[in-house]
Design a protein around this motif. Structure first.
Motif, PDB file in Angstrom:
ATOM      1  N   PHE B 435      -6.649   7.647  -1.420  1.00 22.21           N
ATOM      2  CA  PHE B 435      -5.484   8.060  -2.216  1.00 22.21           C
ATOM      3  C   PHE B 435      -4.665   9.090  -1.452  1.00 22.21           C
ATOM      4  O   PHE B 435      -3.434   8.991  -1.361  1.00 22.21           O
ATOM      5  N   THR B 439      -0.907   8.540   0.032  1.00 18.00           N
ATOM      6  CA  THR B 439       0.204   9.428  -0.345  1.00 18.00           C
ATOM      7  C   THR B 439       0.852  10.038   0.898  1.00 18.00           C
ATOM      8  O   THR B 439       2.085  10.098   1.016  1.00 18.00           O
ATOM      9  N   ALA B 442       2.855   7.504   2.814  1.00 18.60           N
ATOM     10  CA  ALA B 442       4.146   7.218   2.175  1.00 18.60           C
ATOM     11  C   ALA B 442       5.205   8.195   2.639  1.00 18.60           C
ATOM     12  O   ALA B 442       6.369   7.814   2.862  1.00 18.60           O
ATOM     13  N   THR B 443       4.822   9.462   2.802  1.00 16.94           N
ATOM     14  CA  THR B 443       5.800  10.458   3.266  1.00 16.94           C
ATOM     15  C   THR B 443       6.153  10.251   4.731  1.00 16.94           C
ATOM     16  O   THR B 443       7.152  10.782   5.211  1.00 16.94           O
ATOM     17  N   GLY B 445       6.738   7.289   5.934  1.00 19.38           N
ATOM     18  CA  GLY B 445       7.575   6.095   6.020  1.00 19.38           C
ATOM     19  C   GLY B 445       6.820   4.791   5.987  1.00 19.38           C
ATOM     20  O   GLY B 445       7.352   3.760   6.446  1.00 19.38           O
ATOM     21  N   ALA B 446       5.601   4.793   5.450  1.00 13.38           N
ATOM     22  CA  ALA B 446       4.860   3.527   5.330  1.00 13.38           C
ATOM     23  C   ALA B 446       5.603   2.589   4.373  1.00 13.38           C
ATOM     24  O   ALA B 446       6.326   3.043   3.471  1.00 13.38           O
ATOM     25  N   VAL B 451       2.006   1.128   0.482  1.00  9.98           N
ATOM     26  CA  VAL B 451       1.778   2.280  -0.394  1.00  9.98           C
ATOM     27  C   VAL B 451       1.181   1.828  -1.728  1.00  9.98           C
ATOM     28  O   VAL B 451       0.201   2.401  -2.221  1.00  9.98           O
ATOM     29  N   LEU B 452       1.783   0.780  -2.295  1.00  9.98           N
ATOM     30  CA  LEU B 452       1.268   0.282  -3.580  1.00  9.98           C
ATOM     31  C   LEU B 452      -0.151  -0.266  -3.424  1.00  9.98           C
ATOM     32  O   LEU B 452      -1.030  -0.013  -4.275  1.00  9.98           O
ATOM     33  N   VAL B 455      -2.560   2.692  -3.183  1.00  9.19           N
ATOM     34  CA  VAL B 455      -2.869   3.351  -4.462  1.00  9.19           C
ATOM     35  C   VAL B 455      -3.812   2.470  -5.290  1.00  9.19           C
ATOM     36  O   VAL B 455      -4.833   2.943  -5.823  1.00  9.19           O
ATOM     37  N   VAL B 456      -3.460   1.193  -5.396  1.00 11.09           N
ATOM     38  CA  VAL B 456      -4.325   0.277  -6.160  1.00 11.09           C
ATOM     39  C   VAL B 456      -5.706   0.181  -5.505  1.00 11.09           C
ATOM     40  O   VAL B 456      -6.751   0.227  -6.179  1.00 11.09           O
ATOM     41  N   ILE B 459      -7.998   3.111  -6.147  1.00  9.68           N
ATOM     42  CA  ILE B 459      -8.568   3.076  -7.504  1.00  9.68           C
ATOM     43  C   ILE B 459      -9.652   1.992  -7.606  1.00  9.68           C
ATOM     44  O   ILE B 459     -10.704   2.204  -8.220  1.00  9.68           O
ATOM     45  N   ALA B 500       1.472  -2.381 -10.059  1.00 11.64           N
ATOM     46  CA  ALA B 500       2.317  -2.475  -8.865  1.00 11.64           C
ATOM     47  C   ALA B 500       3.626  -3.195  -9.181  1.00 11.64           C
ATOM     48  O   ALA B 500       4.708  -2.802  -8.705  1.00 11.64           O
ATOM     49  N   THR B 503       5.826  -0.877 -10.906  1.00 15.16           N
ATOM     50  CA  THR B 503       6.366   0.110  -9.959  1.00 15.16           C
ATOM     51  C   THR B 503       7.537  -0.482  -9.179  1.00 15.16           C
ATOM     52  O   THR B 503       8.587   0.171  -9.015  1.00 15.16           O
TER      53      THR B 503
END
Lengths: 451, 540
Positions: B435, B439, B442-443, B445-446, B451-452, B455-456, B459, B500, B503
């Protein structure tokens, strides 16, 4: 019993982290991605176990009356009788605490469609006594695992397992006991077999005077015959805490196996007319209804009222003692210990128990000692008996698996004690547990009454 | 519920496959997206080494061997963690050089931190996934591992201390011929040894002499008491009472030592506060000369000091011997193993110290910028010359190897404070690491799908692992759990897919239609942090 599990609450923290980082670095995708953990939070909140879920269980025990140490196959079937699918069913059959599962597993985890069934197959190690199965415990989870319902099912079919030594199954009926009920001795007197001659003494019976010799030499001599006395066989079972060792959890202890062998022999001797007494050493008063004798022994004579029932009670007491939890740390009263941690009893205890036994033994008794030889108590007892001219036999179940260093050492100690008993003059029966005790006794029964 | 099979911390096969497979896939994709594949590889290696060390630290079958190997792994773990941390920061800064202006500094800090978080998160994910397969992340093993890492450093500390002491001793004296720090250290050491063993002649030194005598008396008393003399001495009614004599001697020496310890400070105050001539005039000349002669005798002082050291050594040896005799062979091996491992690491460090240091010096001199090389020559080279390569490298190794100790203690603290549930600690670390890495990626530039998926996936990794733990606990090791695990994980993936999709829809709807000012972002951030703290407290 229904229980909610808040396992998705961490999703809120994840959503907050994503929102926080998104605000910190100005990343809108992370802000939007907070929807994902929130979706899981909603999923966890809405997911439920179907209200109309229904299950039915049935159990069958293949051999309802096994002998101790015998595997007993058990089959439990659980069927989804509801209209909804059960996606996560976990079940455990209510195996009696005293019995060990030796094959298979009484547990399962399955998904069942409506009408579908699952069958558990496992085997238990039989121990003497009657045992009742608990209800199978089941736990149903929702798809998200956030809702659980735990219930005990009522199983139809077999609910008990009884393991007993049935009297009708006489094991040693084909064994022929030589002159059962009499015991020839080394002392001269009246009897059938010639023993010696001696000078006549006043009062000797006239029919024992050697008249031929008197005719030849004019001396009065009396013929002595080998005296025969009534035989009483005493079965001594070692049920002390030190003897309650077991090769593995759930397996009958050495004391229980000794009691089992003694019970089989008692049945055989009763059939063949040998007067038999039973003595069990190492029980507590609470193990036997009515308690112990004043000398601390559980003793049953054949002449007692209801001797057979009392003997069975005493043998049951050995099983109760084995199942009793550890009660006294200081006295080595360790129950069902692995043999790597056997604690030997102090010499004082040995002397007291042996003294009590010797005081109760009739002078014409022949003694059969049953012990796993987990310590030197039984071999010392055998030595004490042979020194006092008691014909003695030692029957020892071999509990040593010899698959580890500890068990190999245990086996070595036991072999030394067997040798020690043999050298003292006793007859030794080494019972290999892979063979029935009947075979071992039948092979050695003639030896048992050898004089 | 009646449980007749042993509770196993291992994950069922299906759950294990999901956790390991998904973790490996996401770590690979995230590290590639962030451009830190090599560093992530090192981090993953360090994570695997920590998981292996935890398993070894609790290996019941061959416990001493396991602890010995775990102590050897202190080296790779420490070097790996430090390389990942420092290397990632250095590479990130280097890629941003040269700066056009200080205005890029905030962006650079965010980039460096994000890159570091990607690498550390991936390493943590690999560690957690590996640890979860056998359930090795628990309080018992972390306690054992923390103990092993701490004990492993002891031989290095001892070797470093001995080397340092020998270096200092070799330079003790008046400092003639030395410069800078070497001269100051030599003068200080010379004063200290002179005060102890070579006092100024022609005056009394009662305080220091009493102190040395007290140490010697107490030390000998302790040594005699520690020796099994009273146990070996015969106890007879008609013979001499040897035991009584020994006990009397021990008591007498202990009381003498205590008395001298009381006298020493009083004598020190008198010697410092009163002029030596006054002391001389207050005593008969013969006695004064005798006191001066005895208290200033260098050989006697050295003898007392050696007696004290020898007594300590005897008492320590007897204590160790008694502990050893009372322990089992397995216990002795368990205790000694980390020290043996530490000793081997110390020998290795000493053996490679000179060539490694030489290469580092050469590399810095030849490749570093002029300013850095000058600073190096000015401050570090004198230290290296003074203490020598072995001392410096061993002490540096102590600092480096402390990293493993910090890691072990950190894991132990996380478990004992219950911030991580013991049963699901491994998968929680794996999911959390993924996670964090997602995150951070993502910052950097992925791509949005990654990114989705990250995150999934994070989890799902946690969910599959935690669910597998309950499966193993409630269904045992024999029951077939594949179908239930697949149904559950499939449902979790499906829900992730829904999330997702929502999102992506939100991104499409919100892009360009919603704007936020910096004034609004800051309160929102603060609110998030407060809510997060409150939630964490509530969950715990």
């Amino acid at each position: 019993m229904r229980r909610r599990v808040h396992r998705w609450a961490g999703g809120l923290a994840g959503a907050l982290v994503l929102v926080g980082v998104a605000l910190l670095v100005g990343e809108p995708r992370l802000l939007a991605a907070a929807v994902i953990p929130l979706t899981y939070v909603v999923y966890g909140s809405l997911s439920r176990v179907p209200a109309d879920a229904a299950l039915a269980a049935s159990r069958s025990v293949t051999d309802a009356q096994p002998t101790p140490g015998e595997p007993v196959p058990v089959e439990l079937t659980v069927r989804n009788t509801g209209v909804a699918a059960v996606t996560d069913l976990r079940l455990i059959d209510g195996v009696p605490d005293e019995l060990a599962v030796i094959d298979g597993s009484p547990r399962a985890c399955v998904s069942l469609r409506p009408g579908e069934a699952v069958t558990l197959n496992y085997a238990l190690m039989a121990k003497r006594g009657s045992y009742t199965f608990d209800s199978p415990a089941t736990r149903v989870r929702s798809l998200s695992a956030s809702d659980t319902v735990t219930v005990d099912l009522t199983a139809s079919g077999d609910t008990t397992l009884t393991c007993a030594n049935t009297v009708s199954d006489v094991p040693l009926v084909d064994a022929t006991l030589p002159r059962a009920g009499t015991l020839p001795t080394d002392t001269g007197g009246s009897g059938l077999e010639f023993h010696s001659t001696r000078s006549y003494q006043h009062g000797d019976p006239i029919n024992r005077i050697d008249w031929r010799r008197y005719a030849k030499s004019g001396e009065l001599t009396t013929v002595d015959y080998r005296e025969e006395q009534a035989v009483r066989t005493v079965l001594v079972v070692d049920a002390r805490p030190a003897a309650r060792v077991t090769p593995e959890a759930g397996y009958p202890t050495g004391a229980e196996l000794s009691a089992y062998a003694a019970e089989r022999l008692l049945d055989a001797l009763s059939v063949t007319g040998v007067v038999t007494s039973v003595a069990v050493v190492g029980l507590d008063a609470e193990d036997i209804p009515g308690g112990l004798g004043p000398d601390g022994l559980a003793w049953v004579d054949e002449s007692d009222d209801h001797a057979a029932a009392r003997a069975a009670t005493v043998f049951d007491g050995v099983g109760r003692a084995a199942n009793r939890e550890e009660t006294d740390d200081g006295a080595g009263d360790t129950v069902t210990t692995p043999y790597s941690s056997v604690e030997t009893v102090a010499d004082g205890g040995l002397a007291a128990e042996v003294a009590a036994l010797l005081a109760r033994l009739p002078p014409t008794a022949q003694v059969v000692v049953f012990s796993p030889l987990a310590d030197s108590w039984a071999s010392s007892l055998v030595e004490s008996l042979t020194v006092r001219q008691y014909p003695t036999t030692l029957v020892s179940p071999d509990l040593a698996r010899r698959d580890t260093v500890g068990t190999a050492l245990f086996g070595l100690d036991r072999a030394n004690r067997l040798k020690r008993a043999e050298l003292s003059g006793a007859t030794v029966i080494d019972w290999d547990l892979d063979n029935p005790i009947d075979a071992a006794l039948r092979a050695s029964l003639a030896e048992l009454f050898r004089i | 519920m009646t449980d007749t099979t042993p509770d196993s911390p291992r994950l069922p096969t299906t759950s294990r496959a999901v956790v390991l497979g998904l973790t490996a896939l996401l770590v690979w994709r995230l590290s590639m997206a962030a451009g830190v594949a090599r560093m992530t590889l090192v981090g993953a290696g360090a994570g695997l080494a920590v998981a292996l060390a935890l398993w070894l630290a609790g290996w019941e079958r061959w416990r001493p061997v396991g602890i010995f190997v775990a102590s050897l792994l202190v080296g790779p773990v420490s070097v790996g963690v430090l390389t990942v941390s420092a290397g990632t920061v250095a590479l990130s800064v280097q890629s941003a050089l040269p700066f056009d202006s200080l205005a890029v500094l905030p962006t650079l800090i965010v980039t460096v931190l994000a890159t570091l978080f990607v690498v550390v998160g991936c390493g943590a994910a690999v560690f957690g996934a590996a640890a979860s397969t056998r359930g090795v992340l628990n309080r018992e093993r972390t306690t054992s591992y923390a103990t092993v890492t701490n004990r492993t450093i002891h031989p290095l500390l001892l070797v470093g201390g001995v080397l340092l002491a020998s270096d200092l001793a070799s330079f003790s004296g008046d400092g003639s011929g030395l410069l800078g720090i070497q001269r100051d250290a030599a003068i200080a050491l010379g004063q200290l040894t002179g005060l102890l063993f070579d006092p100024t002649p022609g005056r009394s030194h009662i305080a220091m002499f009493c102190l040395l005598s007290a140490l010697a008396a107490i030390g000998v008393s302790r040594a005699i008491a520690a020796l099994p003399l009273t146990e070996l001495a015969p106890r007879t009614s008609d013979g001499p009472d040897i035991v009584g004599a020994i006990e009397l001697l021990v008591g007498w020496l202990a009381r003498l030592g205590g008395l001298l310890l009381v006298v020493a400070p009083v004598a020190g105050v008198i010697e410092v506060g009163i002029d030596q001539a006054t002391v001389a005039s207050s005593l008969p000349p013969a006695i004064y000369e005798l006191v001066v002669g005895i208290t200033g005798l260098s050989a006697l002082r050295v003898g007392l000091w050696r007696l004290f050291v020898a007594s300590l050594a005897v008492a320590l040896a007897v204590w160790l011997l008694r502990r050893t005799v009372r322990s089992s062979a397995d216990r002795i091996g368990t205790v000694v193993a980390p020290y043996v491992g530490g000793a081997m690491l110390a020998m290795l460090v000493v053996a490679v110290a000179a060539p490694v240091l030489s290469r580092i010096r050469t590399a810095i001199t030849e490749t570093a910028p002029a300013g850095t090389a000058q600073l190096f020559e000015q401050f570090l080279v004198p230290v290296l010359d003074f203490f020598g390569a072995s001392t410096v490298v061993v002490l540096a190794a102590v600092a480096v190897f402390s990293t493993a100790s910090i890691v072990g203690t950190g894991l132990w603290l996380a478990l004992v404070t219950r911030y991580v549930t013991e049963r699901t600690a491994g998968v929680a670390v794996a999911g959390g690491g993924l996670f964090v890495a997602t995150t951070a990626a993502a910052t950097l530039g992925a791509s949005t799908p990654l990114v989705l998926a990250g995150v999934v996936g994070a989890i799902v990794v946690w969910d599959a692992g935690a669910f597998g733990v309950t499966l193993r606990r409630e269904a045992g090791t024999i029951a077939d759990t594949r179908r239930v695990a697949l149904v559950h994980t499939g449902a979790t993936l499906a829900i992730g897919g829904v999330g997702a999709a929502l999102t992506v829809g939100l991104i499409d709807v919100a892009t360009g239609s919603i704007t936020a000012t910096a004034d609004a972002a800051l309160p929102g951030l603060v609110a998030c942090l407060v809510a997060l703290a409150a939630l964490s407290f509530a969950i715990r």
